[in-house]
Design a protein around this motif. Structure first.
Motif, PDB file in Angstrom:
ATOM      1  N   PRO B 129      37.599  48.278  53.244  1.00 30.55           N
ATOM      2  CA  PRO B 129      37.542  46.853  52.872  1.00 30.55           C
ATOM      3  C   PRO B 129      38.199  45.964  53.922  1.00 30.55           C
ATOM      4  O   PRO B 129      39.120  46.386  54.620  1.00 30.55           O
ATOM      5  N   GLY B 130      37.702  44.753  54.068  1.00 30.80           N
ATOM      6  CA  GLY B 130      38.311  43.783  54.964  1.00 30.80           C
ATOM      7  C   GLY B 130      37.856  43.869  56.401  1.00 30.80           C
ATOM      8  O   GLY B 130      38.389  43.193  57.274  1.00 30.80           O
ATOM      9  N   VAL B 131      36.870  44.684  56.711  1.00 35.27           N
ATOM     10  CA  VAL B 131      36.442  44.831  58.104  1.00 35.27           C
ATOM     11  C   VAL B 131      35.191  44.010  58.400  1.00 35.27           C
ATOM     12  O   VAL B 131      35.137  43.250  59.352  1.00 35.27           O
ATOM     13  N   GLU B 132      34.190  44.155  57.557  1.00 37.50           N
ATOM     14  CA  GLU B 132      32.939  43.477  57.854  1.00 37.50           C
ATOM     15  C   GLU B 132      32.282  42.980  56.576  1.00 37.50           C
ATOM     16  O   GLU B 132      32.360  43.649  55.546  1.00 37.50           O
ATOM     17  N   THR B 133      31.602  41.848  56.673  1.00 36.74           N
ATOM     18  CA  THR B 133      30.933  41.303  55.490  1.00 36.74           C
ATOM     19  C   THR B 133      29.622  42.041  55.234  1.00 36.74           C
ATOM     20  O   THR B 133      29.168  42.828  56.054  1.00 36.74           O
ATOM     21  N   ARG B 135      25.854  43.197  54.906  1.00 32.40           N
ATOM     22  CA  ARG B 135      24.626  43.068  55.690  1.00 32.40           C
ATOM     23  C   ARG B 135      23.461  43.495  54.820  1.00 32.40           C
ATOM     24  O   ARG B 135      23.664  44.033  53.733  1.00 32.40           O
ATOM     25  N   LEU B 153      28.895  34.893  52.947  1.00 35.11           N
ATOM     26  CA  LEU B 153      29.718  35.070  54.140  1.00 35.11           C
ATOM     27  C   LEU B 153      31.070  35.704  53.863  1.00 35.11           C
ATOM     28  O   LEU B 153      31.719  36.202  54.768  1.00 35.11           O
ATOM     29  N   ASN B 154      31.523  35.641  52.623  1.00 30.02           N
ATOM     30  CA  ASN B 154      32.824  36.231  52.309  1.00 30.02           C
ATOM     31  C   ASN B 154      32.710  37.508  51.500  1.00 30.02           C
ATOM     32  O   ASN B 154      33.706  38.037  51.031  1.00 30.02           O
ATOM     33  N   ILE B 155      31.497  37.982  51.311  1.00 31.16           N
ATOM     34  CA  ILE B 155      31.324  39.187  50.504  1.00 31.16           C
ATOM     35  C   ILE B 155      31.567  40.414  51.380  1.00 31.16           C
ATOM     36  O   ILE B 155      30.946  40.589  52.423  1.00 31.16           O
ATOM     37  N   ASP B 156      32.492  41.245  50.943  1.00 31.21           N
ATOM     38  CA  ASP B 156      32.902  42.406  51.732  1.00 31.21           C
ATOM     39  C   ASP B 156      31.828  43.496  51.686  1.00 31.21           C
ATOM     40  O   ASP B 156      31.391  43.904  50.608  1.00 31.21           O
ATOM     41  N   PHE B 159      32.193  46.803  49.624  1.00 36.46           N
ATOM     42  CA  PHE B 159      31.965  46.811  48.184  1.00 36.46           C
ATOM     43  C   PHE B 159      30.538  47.266  47.846  1.00 36.46           C
ATOM     44  O   PHE B 159      30.151  47.355  46.682  1.00 36.46           O
TER      45      PHE B 159
END
Ligand SMILES: [Zn+2]
Ligand SMILES: [Zn+2]
Lengths: 281, 222
Positions: B129-133, B135, B153-156, B159
């Protein structure tokens, strides 16, 4: 019937925002009214403004009289704005309007492959007026408009990515309604040739292969390997004919020995530093 | 459980999934979360794990949470839910819920013209978590795209995880690349020569073997 063209002493704004009224700012060049109005319509952002001189040069309009009805009236409309005293009904105005759009679009197709037109489109390209490539490995490469046909009514405008060399649908539904012929098939190639030194990208060779718990899915991995073989064959062909393709303009992001350049290492960090790939604009 | 059926009670999970930009998420089944086995390893990744889990399950905390910690616990609950979500959508019931969204095209369509509106699937290239949104993956051109709407844009990406689309296309028999190559760039109808400084370099990316020789070559790449 709503009167469309009141005479106001004050400059008149398009109050309802649907772009159907002329803005009569008395001081400015009256000749460019129709074009300014046309370019201001939502959805017409891909068009550049064609010089009135270009439109008035009959040579540039060769062959278009078979495409457009009431050619001379329509040219008057685009270049002079239609005389405000000139009495015509709404129906005729709509008809002229549609033909004016079509004529402007077809002239635009020709204009944007002239030196002046290319320069205007270059500014728009730099400004990302045509949007970005959403392919992850293209890293928000700016796009170029392209027509799949030079004839009106065949297909709507598409977008060309110079990095992955692929064709995309416009993101906005308004842009997706514009005729591709108004940009034409030749424009992106001509554009890239003209501004090659400045705009030709290095092509990314990274690609994604779908995985399950870290293992590649066979069908995709096999095709990807074959595709890589095709790339290597091309690299060999180009290198043998003296064309350097290692990490140069219109080459690949590979090392001189042909191995792929390592993609940038992504460090893990806080959520606020998460790579969202669009915050860098 | 079971007493949460009163109509004006919204669970933490359904509230979370209804937030702006959270429409890619499905609601993870309560029984999945209550099975400790499914949560193996998460307690060492997520701070305030116990409290966060209580939040997600709408349970009264065992010890009262200090006001200053509440926001942190809420944040932890979101990360925890996301990581559970990534595991849930690669189970049969989870994938079924994702399929409902997929069938309606709720993850969007491939922007590539030649893919002809092929439906996309969410993916996290990185499982941390926290590395890339997030795709999007297209099963036809097997390429990755950014969501076109800024609401994601802020969805991890973690997840959804790196295995989800692969698992999904296997499960639903969509695991066949179906590349339709795009047309060559032309100038006044003429193809641009490969050796030109604007000559084509990316044909391989969308190529499929078709001639006899190419098919032979393809058989041999294994
Ligand atoms: Zn691209
Ligand atoms: Zn696709």
């Amino acid at each position: 019937m709503a009167p469309e063209h009141h005479q106001f002493a004050q400059p008149q704004q398009d109050v309802d925002g649907d772009g159907d009224e002329y803005i009569s700012d008395s001081g400015s060049d009256f000749n460019e009214q129709w074009i300014d109005w046309f370019l201001g319509i939502k959805g017409n952002e891909y068009f550049c403004d064609v010089d009135v001189d270009y439109i008035l040069d009959k040579f540039n309009l060769t062959g278009l009289n078979t495409e457009v009805e009431k050619m001379s009236k329509v040219i008057d409309m685009i270049t002079d704005g239609l005389d405000e005293e000139y009495e015509i009904g709404d129906k005729e105005r709509d008809h002229l309007e549609a033909n004016a759009n079509k004529l402007y679009g077809l002239i635009h197709q020709r204009y944007i492959i002239t030196t002046k037109g290319l320069n205007k489109m270059h500014l728009k390209y730099k400004n990302a007026d045509f949007g970005y490539c959403y392919r992850v490995y293209c890293e928000l490469q700016h796009l170029l408009p392209i027509g799949l046909s030079d004839h009106v009514g065949v297909s709507t405008v598409k977008l060309y990515c110079p990095k992955c060399e692929d064709i995309y649908n416009p993101k906005s539904s308004r842009h997706a309604q514009i005729d591709g012929a108004y940009f034409g098939t030749t424009f992106p190639g001509m554009f890239l040739q003209t501004f090659a030194a400045e705009v030709m990208p290095v092509h990314p060779v990274e690609r994604y292969i779908p995985k399950i718990f870290g293992f590649n899915i066979h069908q995709y991995a096999k095709l990807a390997r074959w595709q890589e073989l095709q790339r290597n064959k091309q690299i060999k062909r180009l290198t043998e004919s003296g064309i350097n393709v290692a990490n140069v303009m219109n080459g690949y992001n590979i090392n001189p020995d042909g191995s792929p350049l390592k993609p940038p290492v992504v460090s893990s960090g806080s959520r606020s530093r998460m790579r969202s790939s669009r915050s860098d604009k | 459980m079971g007493e949460n059926d009163s109509s004006d009670f919204e669970t933490w999970i359904s509230n979370f999934c209804s937030l702006y930009g959270h429409d890619y998420y499905v609601e993870v089944g309560q029984d999945f979360i209550e099975d400790d086995f499914n949560l193996t390893g998460l307690s060492s990744i997520v701070p305030y794990y116990k409290e966060a889990l209580d939040f997600i399950l709408d349970l009264e905390p065992e010890h009262e949470i200090k006001i200053k910690d509440q926001a942190l616990v809420q944040q932890s609950a979101e990360v925890l839910y996301g990581l559970i979500h990534a595991r849930y959508i690669i189970t049969k019931p989870g994938a079924q819920l994702m399929n409902e969204k997929y069938s309606k095209g709720q993850f969007g369509c491939c922007p590539r013209y030649a893919c002809n509106g092929s439906k996309l699937l969410p993916i996290g290239i990185n499982d941390t978590p926290g590395v890339e949104t997030v795709r999007l993956f297209c099963p036809d051109c097997f390429d990755l795209y950014l969501p076109t709407s800024s609401r994601y844009l802020n969805i991890d990406g973690a997840f959804f995880g790196s295995t989800f689309p692969g698992f999904f296309i296997k499960m639903y028999g969509l695991d066949n690349p179906n590349l339709r190559p795009s047309d060559d760039l032309k100038i006044f109808g003429f193809k641009i020569h490969e050796g030109s400084n604007v000559g084509s370099r990316m044909k391989w990316l969308r190529a499929t073997p078709s001639t006899d020789e190419e098919l032979r070559e393809f058989d041999e790449v294994d």
